[in-house]
Design a protein around this motif. Sequence first.
Motif, mmCIF file in Angstrom:
data_model
loop_
_atom_site.group_PDB
_atom_site.id
_atom_site.type_symbol
_atom_site.label_atom_id
_atom_site.label_comp_id
_atom_site.label_asym_id
_atom_site.label_seq_id
_atom_site.Cartn_x
_atom_site.Cartn_y
_atom_site.Cartn_z
ATOM 1 N N VAL A 24 0.829 -1.166 0.057
ATOM 2 C CA VAL A 24 0.075 -0.004 -0.103
ATOM 3 C C VAL A 24 0.899 1.240 0.135
ATOM 4 C CG1 VAL A 24 -1.823 1.266 1.181
ATOM 5 C CG2 VAL A 24 -1.670 -1.130 1.084
ATOM 6 N N HIS A 25 1.040 1.897 -1.243
ATOM 7 C CA HIS A 25 2.034 2.806 -1.264
ATOM 8 C C HIS A 25 1.202 4.235 -1.252
ATOM 9 C CE1 HIS A 25 0.542 2.215 -5.355
ATOM 10 N NE2 HIS A 25 0.731 3.466 -5.614
ATOM 11 N N ASP A 26 -0.125 4.431 -1.358
ATOM 12 C CA ASP A 26 -0.755 5.730 -1.526
ATOM 13 C C ASP A 26 -1.809 5.743 -0.262
ATOM 14 O OD1 ASP A 26 -2.404 7.797 -2.013
ATOM 15 O OD2 ASP A 26 -2.179 7.507 -4.134
ATOM 16 N N PRO A 27 -1.647 6.042 0.905
ATOM 17 C CA PRO A 27 -2.801 5.939 1.770
ATOM 18 C C PRO A 27 -3.958 6.953 1.467
ATOM 19 C CG PRO A 27 -0.645 6.633 2.828
ATOM 20 C CD PRO A 27 -0.330 6.515 1.191
ATOM 21 N N VAL B 260 -9.956 11.010 -6.966
ATOM 22 C CA VAL B 260 -10.102 11.906 -5.739
ATOM 23 C C VAL B 260 -9.998 13.389 -6.426
ATOM 24 C CG1 VAL B 260 -9.096 12.890 -3.700
ATOM 25 C CG2 VAL B 260 -9.107 10.219 -4.183
ATOM 26 N N ILE B 261 -11.090 14.106 -5.986
ATOM 27 C CA ILE B 261 -11.073 15.448 -6.515
ATOM 28 C C ILE B 261 -10.908 16.399 -5.280
ATOM 29 C CG2 ILE B 261 -12.704 14.830 -8.481
ATOM 30 C CD1 ILE B 261 -15.074 16.041 -6.736
ATOM 31 N N ALA B 262 -10.963 15.938 -4.092
ATOM 32 C CA ALA B 262 -10.770 16.737 -3.002
ATOM 33 C C ALA B 262 -10.519 15.841 -1.674
ATOM 34 C CB ALA B 262 -11.738 17.841 -2.790
ATOM 35 N N ALA B 263 -9.841 16.569 -0.912
ATOM 36 C CA ALA B 263 -9.476 15.919 0.382
ATOM 37 C C ALA B 263 -9.248 16.828 1.625
ATOM 38 C CB ALA B 263 -8.317 14.764 0.471
ATOM 39 N N VAL C 65 -7.516 13.602 6.736
ATOM 40 C CA VAL C 65 -6.774 12.482 6.226
ATOM 41 C C VAL C 65 -5.569 12.216 7.219
ATOM 42 C CG1 VAL C 65 -5.499 11.554 4.219
ATOM 43 C CG2 VAL C 65 -7.787 12.700 3.990
ATOM 44 N N VAL C 66 -4.849 13.171 7.418
ATOM 45 C CA VAL C 66 -3.611 12.991 8.169
ATOM 46 C C VAL C 66 -4.035 12.578 9.563
ATOM 47 C CG1 VAL C 66 -1.645 14.225 9.249
ATOM 48 C CG2 VAL C 66 -2.107 14.647 6.944
ATOM 49 N N ALA C 67 -5.084 12.767 10.258
ATOM 50 C CA ALA C 67 -5.237 12.526 11.439
ATOM 51 C C ALA C 67 -5.855 10.946 11.437
ATOM 52 C CB ALA C 67 -6.454 13.139 12.212
#
Length: 86
Positions: free
Chosen positions: A27-30, A69-72, A77-79
């Motif tokens: 898994v290289h892209d969280p 993915v168009i927005a995050a 996400v980091v949390a």
Amino acid sequence: PDEVARMGGACPPLAPMLARWDHVLCVHDPLAFLALCGEPGIATERIKVAIDAEGRMVDDPDSVEHEVVIAADRDTVVARVLELLG
């Protein structure tokens, strides 16, 4: 194989893709993984895109639709990644 089975069980949308893979799971892209699992804070959209000669993703009405993915929400996400890393 155990990790692949566990990941497919934990995230059912991944199971069909994992069944087609014949290599070690990495898994290289969280962000992509969390989006696929339906985590909050990530918006996706089905759009027709292609990869151009420069390696860039570009709109292409003649291409196949992909979930992109168009927005995050960066903080959400980091949390979540940090929570999963525990």
